[in-house]
Design a protein around this motif. Structure first.
Motif, short mmCIF file in Angstrom:
data_model
loop_
_atom_site.label_atom_id
_atom_site.label_comp_id
_atom_site.label_asym_id
_atom_site.label_seq_id
_atom_site.Cartn_x
_atom_site.Cartn_y
_atom_site.Cartn_z
N GLY A 155 16.56 7.56 -2.37
CA GLY A 155 17.88 7.17 -2.82
C GLY A 155 18.19 7.88 -4.13
N VAL A 156 19.48 7.99 -4.46
CA VAL A 156 19.89 8.72 -5.66
C VAL A 156 20.67 7.79 -6.58
CG1 VAL A 156 21.13 10.71 -6.56
CG2 VAL A 156 20.01 10.86 -4.32
N LEU A 157 20.19 7.67 -7.83
CA LEU A 157 20.87 6.82 -8.81
C LEU A 157 22.17 7.47 -9.28
CD1 LEU A 157 17.89 5.61 -11.02
CD2 LEU A 157 19.26 4.23 -9.47
N PRO A 158 23.11 6.67 -9.81
CA PRO A 158 24.36 7.22 -10.35
C PRO A 158 24.10 8.24 -11.45
CG PRO A 158 24.55 4.84 -10.08
CD PRO A 158 23.11 5.19 -9.81
N SER A 159 25.02 9.13 -11.66
CA SER A 159 24.85 10.24 -12.61
C SER A 159 24.78 9.76 -14.06
CB SER A 159 25.99 11.24 -12.45
OG SER A 159 27.25 10.60 -12.64
N SER A 160 25.25 8.55 -14.34
CA SER A 160 25.23 8.04 -15.71
C SER A 160 23.88 7.42 -16.10
CB SER A 160 26.33 6.99 -15.91
OG SER A 160 26.11 5.88 -15.04
N CYS A 161 22.88 7.56 -15.25
CA CYS A 161 21.57 6.92 -15.44
C CYS A 161 20.93 7.34 -16.77
CB CYS A 161 20.67 7.29 -14.27
SG CYS A 161 19.02 6.61 -14.39
N THR A 162 20.39 6.35 -17.50
CA THR A 162 19.66 6.60 -18.75
C THR A 162 18.21 6.17 -18.56
OG1 THR A 162 20.07 4.38 -19.63
CG2 THR A 162 21.77 6.06 -20.04
N TRP A 163 17.37 6.43 -19.57
CA TRP A 163 15.97 6.00 -19.48
C TRP A 163 15.86 4.48 -19.48
CZ3 TRP A 163 11.92 8.52 -17.83
CH2 TRP A 163 11.95 9.91 -17.83
N ASP A 164 16.78 3.78 -20.13
CA ASP A 164 16.80 2.31 -20.05
C ASP A 164 17.06 1.86 -18.61
OD1 ASP A 164 16.20 1.71 -22.67
OD2 ASP A 164 18.29 1.67 -23.32
N ASP A 165 17.99 2.55 -17.93
CA ASP A 165 18.28 2.23 -16.53
C ASP A 165 17.05 2.48 -15.66
OD1 ASP A 165 21.01 1.49 -16.90
OD2 ASP A 165 21.57 3.61 -16.96
#
Length: 475
Positions: A155-165
């Motif tokens: 699966g692919v996470l949204p492009s706004s993903c951060t290390w916290d996410d």
């Protein structure tokens, strides 16, 4: 806040490939595979695509191998400096395949996963960022890489993903009850501690970890104790690691429950018992042996059996001193010197254990001397446990409740055998049997009530009993 490991070398190439494959899925139409995840407090569905196994990167911040990273301090430092270098990624690959309690050995559970993927292929998709960092599925990718499989479904996470996410999503997915490979014990403790540092309450953490607030408090106490032991073990260039305590989960939980109970009446006795039990745990004694150690174990049974070489390294108990409270011109009694003496013995055992485990970081003479000391102390503890066990059995006869439970279990086991035999001969009086089971239910309910009143720190068995009684009352 989670550590930012930066962007991997192939981040731009992976982003382009991910975008192309997502567009291909959208253009294809029809029903496409998706993966449900928790994203910033809300459930979302993310699309699943195929990605080249070799193009992806292991997550350097994964909770799965956080404690095991200390196995090789030099490569661990390399991970912090450049998490996506070839050497760092190779180190993560090694740790993902290694036994959590001893990363120098291969984990049999990894081989089970390997054979499952070889025979049945990949059932569940992993999860990546658009830069190609694995958020979930690190171990599966390691197995697929060993099998020389060309691709992995992710699966692919949204492009706004951060290390916290990345940190939050990985934790949520790994803690699902249906997940096949649980975190190791120490990594679970570290994950809970991380959530505490982020300011979350024990109640919130308990819900996410499918546990109780009291269990979270216990886990924090155990991790604090282990960190203290690691620090106390430092001697020269040798030091124990958290992962060296990986196999002691149940002994540490029992230690905490007993420490809490003993602390309610005497803090000094609680600390004496704690230090003596920690010594036995470090030496590898079984849970039933450790259970025999009471606050007076060292002074009553062990001291006279310790070899002189060890006794000479442990300071004798001094008269109780006093400590002046600044600004109040008042004095209070200092910590019991017997506790300091017990702590010194634990420290001595910790340090020789660290030297024994140091391998190439200590001379052969030092390792041999440490091994001799450990053997001598272990023999002394083993000898001391014999009279301690006899005295414990005498005390146990005065507390017959557990024996009654064991006897009842034996009767129920016999009842099961009788049921099997009666089925063959059709001789069971079902009405009388049903009345007996109702009587059993009534007795268990009464037992649960009295257990709740008598036991302040319930273990797994009593917790089950109380839970079953609550379900019965709510039925």
């Amino acid at each position: 806040m989670s550590k930012d490991f930066g962007r991997p070398p192939l981040a731009a190439e992976n982003q382009d490939l991910v975008e192309r494959r997502l567009k291909e899925h959208q253009d294809a139409g029809g029903v496409q595979e998706t993966l449900r995840i928790e994203w910033r407090g809300k459930p979302i569905q993310v699309e699943v695509i195929d990605m080249p196994v070799e193009a992806l990167y292991y997550n350097p911040g994964t909770h799965r191998i956080r404690a095991q990273r200390s196995h090789d301090p030099e490569r661990d430092r390399g991970l912090d400096e450049d998490a996506f270098s070839v050497d760092s990624q190779d180190y993560l690959h090694h740790l993902l395949r290694a036994l959590p309690s001893d990363p120098s050995k291969r984990d049999p559970e990894f081989d089970v996963l390997l054979e499952s993927l070889r025979e049945f292929k990949q059932n569940d998709p992993g999860l990546i960022t658009r830069e190609g960092i694995l958020v979930n599925g690190n171990t599966r990718r390691a197995a697929l890489k060993d099998l020389a499989e060309p691709s992995i479904r992710v699966g692919v996470l949204p492009s706004s993903c951060t290390w916290d996410d990345i940190n939050r999503v990985e934790l949520a997915l790994q803690l699902r009850k249906d997940h096949r490979r649980d975190y190791s014990y120490i990594n679970r403790l570290l994950a809970i501690e991380e959530q505490v540092r982020l300011g979350r309450t024990h109640a919130d953490i308990a819900r996410e970890f499918r546990t109780t607030a009291r269990a979270c408090e216990q886990d924090q106490w155990i991790l604090t104790t282990l960190n203290d032991l690691v620090e106390r073990s430092r001697t020269g260039g040798a030091q124990l690691r958290l992962l060296d305590f990986e196999d002691h989960q149940e002994k540490l939980k029992e230690l905490h429950r007993r420490w809490v109970k003993e602390s309610a009446s005497s803090q000094e006795k609680a600390d004496l018992m704690k230090e003596s039990r920690l010594t036995a745990i470090i030496l590898g004694f079984s849970k039933t042996d450790v259970r025999l150690i009471e606050p007076d174990f060292k002074s009553r049974y062990l001291d006279q059996r310790l070899p002189e070489t060890v006794r000479s390294q442990v300071p004798a108990a001094a008269p109780a001193a006093t400590v002046t409270i600044p600004g109040l011109n008042r004095t209070v009694r200092a910590a019991d010197p017997k506790v300091a003496e017990a702590r010194a013995l634990t420290d001595s055992v910790l340090r020789v254990k660290a030297v024994e485990a140091a391998g190439g970081n200590a001379s052969l003479e030092q390792v041999a001397e440490a091994a001799r000391t450990i053997t001598a102390v272990k023999a002394a503890v083993e000898e001391a446990l014999e009279p301690a066990g006899k005295d414990a059995r005498v005390r146990k006869r005065k507390q017959a409740a557990p024996d009654r439970i064991v006897d009842a279990c034996h009767d129920i086991e016999q009842c099961i055998t009788d049921l099997v035999l009666s089925r063959a001969s059709r001789s069971l009086d079902e009405e009388i049997f049903d009345e007996a089971v109702l009587k059993l239910r009534e007795s268990l309910s009464k037992l649960a009530v009295e257990s709740a009143r008598s036991i302040k720190e319930p273990g797994d068995g009593v917790t089950w009993l109380l839970g079953a009684a609550r379900k019965e009352d709510g039925a």
